[in-house]
Motif scaffolding. Structure first.
Motif, PDB file in Angstrom:
ATOM      1  N   SER A 102       2.551  26.701  95.911  1.00  0.00           N
ATOM      2  CA  SER A 102       1.103  27.498  95.330  1.00  0.00           C
ATOM      3  C   SER A 102       1.871  28.834  94.362  1.00  0.00           C
ATOM      4  N   LYS A 117      -1.632  31.465  85.652  1.00  0.00           N
ATOM      5  CA  LYS A 117      -2.627  32.471  84.789  1.00  0.00           C
ATOM      6  C   LYS A 117      -1.804  32.672  83.583  1.00  0.00           C
ATOM      7  N   ASN A 131       0.480  29.378  90.507  1.00  0.00           N
ATOM      8  CA  ASN A 131      -0.848  30.758  90.453  1.00  0.00           C
ATOM      9  C   ASN A 131       0.331  31.085  89.346  1.00  0.00           C
TER      10      ASN A 131
END
Length: 174
Positions: free
Chosen positions: A33, A41, A37
């Protein structure tokens, strides 16, 4: 990095841009994760300004590399260790200062220092020029009375380093 190797695992990771470590982070529960992430981004252009700029300038060169898998209790200590090792190339210099503030008491500092010493000893130390097996061989050669100069020539390290092996360095092997 294979997704299934990261799911549900804790550890310390690095983000490499142009094959240089630019960010060190950790996850106490799920490295996958964290990887997703960061990449999401960066692709959206919404990551931290300094890392985003490097990513954009590199043309999107991004690698997520696990430095150490560990249990959730060791994550903080290992993250701090890796930040210290790679502090010259990471972009988040404020993180180094913030991590120091988390250690409040002398006892906690001593405990962290002991754990660092244990983790960083021997060939786990990135500055180590020899393996544990070579250190054992050097200790034996010293006990047999072989001159430090001759041992140094064999292993390609200095005589002063040979003198320290078994005493200041690699002492846990003696």
């Amino acid at each position: 990095m294979e997704k299934q190797k990261l799911i549900g695992r804790s550890g310390v990771y690095a983000i490499l841009i142009n094959d240089v470590i630019r960010y060190i982070g950790s996850s106490a529960s799920d490295l996958e994760s964290r990887q997703s992430n960061h990449l999401r981004k960066l692709k959206k252009g919404t990551h931290r300004r300094d890392l985003q700029k490097l990513y954009d300038e590199s043309g999107g060169d991004f690698k997520f590399y696990v430095l150490d898998y560990c249990d959730s209790e060791s994550v903080y200590i290992l993250e701090k260790l890796h930040i210290e090792i790679h502090k010259d190339t990471i972009v988040d210099q404020e993180k180094i200062i913030k991590l120091d503030k988390h250690i409040r008491t002398k006892e906690e500092k001593r405990e962290i220092s002991k754990k660092f010493s244990k983790i960083m000893r021997g060939e786990n130390n990135p500055n180590s020029k020899i393996s544990e097996q070579q250190a054992i061989e050097i200790i034996i050669m010293k006990q047999q009375g072989i001159k430090h100069k001759d041992i140094a020539d064999i292993y390609g390290i200095s005589q002063s380093q040979i003198a320290k092996i078994g005493y200041e360095k690699w002492s846990y092997l003696s």
